[in-house]
Design an enzyme around this catalytic site. Structure first.
Site, PDB file in Angstrom:
ATOM      1  N   THR A 145      10.282  39.199  51.299  1.00  0.00           N
ATOM      2  CA  THR A 145      10.736  37.807  51.336  1.00  0.00           C
ATOM      3  C   THR A 145       9.976  36.977  50.303  1.00  0.00           C
ATOM      4  OG1 THR A 145      10.989  38.086  53.721  1.00  0.00           O
ATOM      5  CG2 THR A 145      11.138  35.840  52.879  1.00  0.00           C
TER       6      THR A 145
ATOM      7  N   GLY B 246       6.374  41.792  52.470  1.00  0.00           N
ATOM      8  CA  GLY B 246       6.208  40.979  51.262  1.00  0.00           C
ATOM      9  C   GLY B 246       7.501  40.805  50.487  1.00  0.00           C
TER      10      GLY B 246
ATOM     11  N   ASP C 173       4.235  31.823  57.298  1.00  0.00           N
ATOM     12  CA  ASP C 173       3.593  32.186  58.561  1.00  0.00           C
ATOM     13  C   ASP C 173       2.978  33.578  58.494  1.00  0.00           C
ATOM     14  OD1 ASP C 173       6.064  33.460  58.431  1.00  0.00           O
ATOM     15  OD2 ASP C 173       6.642  33.033  60.502  1.00  0.00           O
TER      16      ASP C 173
ATOM     17  N   ASP D  27       8.178  33.772  65.936  1.00  0.00           N
ATOM     18  CA  ASP D  27       9.125  33.991  67.035  1.00  0.00           C
ATOM     19  C   ASP D  27       9.456  35.452  67.254  1.00  0.00           C
ATOM     20  OD1 ASP D  27      10.679  34.254  64.571  1.00  0.00           O
ATOM     21  OD2 ASP D  27      12.413  34.299  65.889  1.00  0.00           O
TER      22      ASP D  27
ATOM     23  N   ASP E 212       4.670  40.363  55.748  1.00  0.00           N
ATOM     24  CA  ASP E 212       4.792  41.691  56.358  1.00  0.00           C
ATOM     25  C   ASP E 212       5.019  42.699  55.225  1.00  0.00           C
ATOM     26  OD1 ASP E 212       6.250  42.725  59.394  1.00  0.00           O
ATOM     27  OD2 ASP E 212       6.371  43.897  57.595  1.00  0.00           O
TER      28      ASP E 212
HETATM   29  P1  IMP Z   1       8.633  40.335  54.994  1.00  0.00           P
HETATM   30  O1  IMP Z   1       9.709  40.029  54.012  1.00  0.00           O
HETATM   31  O2  IMP Z   1       8.756  41.753  55.520  1.00  0.00           O
HETATM   32  O3  IMP Z   1       7.251  40.073  54.459  1.00  0.00           O
HETATM   33  O4  IMP Z   1       8.905  39.444  56.274  1.00  0.00           O
HETATM   34  C1  IMP Z   1       8.437  38.168  56.364  1.00  0.00           C
HETATM   35  C2  IMP Z   1       9.086  37.419  57.501  1.00  0.00           C
HETATM   36  O5  IMP Z   1       9.346  38.279  58.615  1.00  0.00           O
HETATM   37  C3  IMP Z   1       8.138  36.366  58.025  1.00  0.00           C
HETATM   38  O6  IMP Z   1       8.329  35.138  57.377  1.00  0.00           O
HETATM   39  C4  IMP Z   1       8.497  36.289  59.484  1.00  0.00           C
HETATM   40  O7  IMP Z   1       9.539  35.374  59.678  1.00  0.00           O
HETATM   41  C5  IMP Z   1       8.991  37.670  59.826  1.00  0.00           C
HETATM   42  N1  IMP Z   1       7.948  38.498  60.479  1.00  0.00           N
HETATM   43  C6  IMP Z   1       7.262  39.526  59.966  1.00  0.00           C
HETATM   44  N2  IMP Z   1       6.411  40.052  60.855  1.00  0.00           N
HETATM   45  C7  IMP Z   1       6.551  39.316  61.982  1.00  0.00           C
HETATM   46  C8  IMP Z   1       5.900  39.344  63.270  1.00  0.00           C
HETATM   47  O8  IMP Z   1       5.016  40.168  63.583  1.00  0.00           O
HETATM   48  N3  IMP Z   1       6.323  38.396  64.150  1.00  0.00           N
HETATM   49  C9  IMP Z   1       7.277  37.476  63.884  1.00  0.00           C
HETATM   50  N4  IMP Z   1       7.887  37.419  62.692  1.00  0.00           N
HETATM   51  C10 IMP Z   1       7.536  38.326  61.748  1.00  0.00           C
END
Ligand code: IMP
Length: 181
Positions: A113, A111, A106, A165, A109
């Site tokens: 994950t 990255g 989705d 969400d 952010d």
């Molecule tokens: P990352 O590991 O920081 O890239 O986080 C990724 C995960 O954080 C995504 O798969 C989302 O589930 C959640 N996420 C990041 N930003 C948002 C946002 O603005 N709204 C909702 N969920 C977010």
């Protein structure tokens, strides 16, 4: 149904920022690219739950290839800021060895994950792995990722809707909304 410009999700207020129409046209653009790039191949799509369920449903119906879809889970997010911790990887039921894989996410952010997921998936020796994300926050990106397909880049704001969400709520809207207060 009349679209709301402002919505409340739990204790927070959000304003519409990406319309259903824009989402549809960007998803079609990416689907066309995938149809071209993967011609003659049989990809495995891995949709990352929970956030990508609506995106996956809409994108895959624009894909004109023989394909398999599986749903996986690996999440690091609680509330409105990334915790930096990554949780367990679950749900992979397809043998991806020697197969071209496309991960559907989705939003990317930090990255973190996605980088973690790539590491786990590479151990199974797929033919290739491409990342396809609905949204990307380029200014937040910390991990070194090659994101081949991205529907829309957004600023460093918190968004909900269309699968995304806030604390478990707000996923069931047709448009995407940005936190205002
Ligand atoms: P990352 O590991 O920081 O890239 O986080 C990724 C995960 O954080 C995504 O798969 C989302 O589930 C959640 N996420 C990041 N930003 C948002 C946002 O603005 N709204 C909702 N969920 C977010």
């Amino acid at each position: 149904m009349q679209r709301k410009r402002i919505i409340k999700v739990k204790d927070k207020t959000f304003a519409v920022s990406i319309s259903e129409r824009t989402l549809k046209s960007q998803i079609k653009r990416i689907a066309d690219q995938i149809n071209r790039d993967y011609e003659g191949k049989v990809p495995v799509f891995l949709a990352v739950l929970n956030g990508s369920f609506i995106f996956a449903a809409d994108l895959l119906r624009e894909i004109d290839l023989p394909l398999e879809i599986d749903f996986v889970k690996l999440s690091s997010y609680e509330g409105t800021s990334s915790t930096g911790n990554v949780r367990e990887f679950i749900g992979l039921n397809v043998d991806i060895t020697g197969r071209p894989v496309i991960i559907l996410e989705d939003i990317v952010d930090t990255g973190i994950t996605m980088a973690h997921m790539l590491e786990i998936l590479k151990r199974q020796n797929p033919e290739s792995i491409d990342i396809c994300t609905l949204l990307l926050k380029p200014s937040k990106l910390q991990a070194k990722l090659d994101i081949r397909y991205c529907c829309k880049e957004i600023p460093d704001d918190f968004v909900v809707g269309y699968g995304l969400d806030y604390d478990g709520f707000g996923r069931n809207t047709k448009d995407i909304y940005t936190l205002i207060k």
